[in-house]
Design a protein around this motif. Structure first.
Motif, PDB file in Angstrom:
ATOM      1  N   PHE A 149     -18.520 -30.692 -19.169  1.00 45.92           N
ATOM      2  CA  PHE A 149     -17.235 -31.345 -18.922  1.00 45.92           C
ATOM      3  C   PHE A 149     -16.220 -30.399 -18.279  1.00 45.92           C
ATOM      4  O   PHE A 149     -15.597 -30.729 -17.280  1.00 45.92           O
ATOM      5  N   ASP A 155     -17.491 -35.841 -15.494  1.00 49.73           N
ATOM      6  CA  ASP A 155     -16.656 -36.689 -16.340  1.00 49.73           C
ATOM      7  C   ASP A 155     -17.434 -37.064 -17.601  1.00 49.73           C
ATOM      8  O   ASP A 155     -18.591 -36.670 -17.767  1.00 49.73           O
ATOM      9  N   VAL A 156     -16.800 -37.815 -18.494  1.00 48.67           N
ATOM     10  CA  VAL A 156     -17.427 -38.147 -19.779  1.00 48.67           C
ATOM     11  C   VAL A 156     -18.727 -38.926 -19.558  1.00 48.67           C
ATOM     12  O   VAL A 156     -19.743 -38.637 -20.191  1.00 48.67           O
ATOM     13  N   ALA A 167     -21.294 -42.174 -24.448  1.00 47.82           N
ATOM     14  CA  ALA A 167     -20.022 -41.560 -24.038  1.00 47.82           C
ATOM     15  C   ALA A 167     -19.158 -41.241 -25.254  1.00 47.82           C
ATOM     16  O   ALA A 167     -18.479 -40.204 -25.282  1.00 47.82           O
ATOM     17  N   GLY A 168     -19.187 -42.091 -26.260  1.00 41.64           N
ATOM     18  CA  GLY A 168     -18.408 -41.838 -27.474  1.00 41.64           C
ATOM     19  C   GLY A 168     -18.830 -40.551 -28.166  1.00 41.64           C
ATOM     20  O   GLY A 168     -17.998 -39.831 -28.725  1.00 41.64           O
ATOM     21  N   LYS A 171     -17.257 -37.681 -26.299  1.00 41.99           N
ATOM     22  CA  LYS A 171     -15.836 -37.559 -26.648  1.00 41.99           C
ATOM     23  C   LYS A 171     -15.662 -36.891 -28.012  1.00 41.99           C
ATOM     24  O   LYS A 171     -14.803 -36.029 -28.184  1.00 41.99           O
ATOM     25  N   THR A 172     -16.502 -37.279 -28.969  1.00 49.56           N
ATOM     26  CA  THR A 172     -16.426 -36.695 -30.309  1.00 49.56           C
ATOM     27  C   THR A 172     -16.773 -35.212 -30.261  1.00 49.56           C
ATOM     28  O   THR A 172     -16.087 -34.383 -30.879  1.00 49.56           O
ATOM     29  N   LEU A 174     -16.506 -33.179 -27.730  1.00 49.55           N
ATOM     30  CA  LEU A 174     -15.425 -32.458 -27.061  1.00 49.55           C
ATOM     31  C   LEU A 174     -14.220 -32.290 -27.989  1.00 49.55           C
ATOM     32  O   LEU A 174     -13.612 -31.217 -28.028  1.00 49.55           O
ATOM     33  N   MET A 175     -13.903 -33.335 -28.754  1.00 51.39           N
ATOM     34  CA  MET A 175     -12.780 -33.261 -29.680  1.00 51.39           C
ATOM     35  C   MET A 175     -13.017 -32.157 -30.720  1.00 51.39           C
ATOM     36  O   MET A 175     -12.153 -31.311 -30.955  1.00 51.39           O
TER      37      MET A 175
END
Length: 189
Positions: A149, A155-156, A167-168, A171-172, A174-175
């Motif tokens: 990323f 991108d995601v 994709a979720g 995101k998790t 990366l968070m």
């Protein structure tokens, strides 16, 4: 072979067909002989895919676990060679993917240049070294997500495709990675 000709099976192929059919109905000795006959071939196949003898042996071993579990569902005894190789191919792909993600991210982090203009302006060259250390300390799946990323500018959705996860999940990851990186960098400040 739509010309009406009949494919002649060799004695070796017929023996494999018999062993597969017998093993499928629970003949342990038939399975053991089948495994002895095919172990070397599956390791060789895995080696051709991985280029590493240890990875090849591991992939073949993992493949046999799946073969044992799935043999009862194999409907065509003659399909065993292609099916067994496909099972081992999938195992190799998984191993290669894990290794590549780890190596690519490690190489990207190690090769990441220190932006001397920013560091010179802030007088904080050690901050880049701390960032590299913090990145290296992340779990592999988080390092992979961060690398793709942020370092590879995917991108995601592209990162999700590259890592074969939703994709979720990206995101998790990366968070959580950002939290750990922030904590590591602020803790040293």
């Amino acid at each position: 072979m739509g010309d009406g000709s009949v494919m002649v099976r060799t004695k070796e192929q017929l023996l494999d067909d018999y062993l597969v059919a017998s093993a499928r109905v629970g003949d342990r000795k038939a399975f053991e002989l089948l495994a002895r006959r095919w172990q070397g071939r599956l390791v060789a196949h895995a080696w051709r895919l991985t280029g590493d003898v240890d990875l090849a042996r591991e992939a073949a071993q993992e493949g046999w676990i799946e073969i044992v579990r799935g043999l009862g569902r194999l409907r065509d005894d003659r399909a065993f060679p292609a099916w067994a190789c496909q099972v081992v191919s999938r195992r190799c792909a998984r191993q290669i993917g894990r290794l590549q993600r780890g190596r690519i991210l490690a190489a990207a982090v190690a090769a990441e240049p220190v932006p001397t203009s920013v560091a010179a302006e802030t007088g904080d060259l050690p901050a880049m070294a701390r960032l590299k250390t913090a990145l290296a300390a992340l779990p592999a799946e988080q390092r992979a997500a961060v690398g793709l990323f942020y370092l590879e500018d995917l991108d995601v959705a592209e990162t999700a495709t590259a890592l074969n996860v939703p994709a979720g999940t990206v995101k998790t990851r990366l968070m959580h990675a950002r939290r750990k990186l922030r904590a590591a960098l602020e803790g040293e400040a």
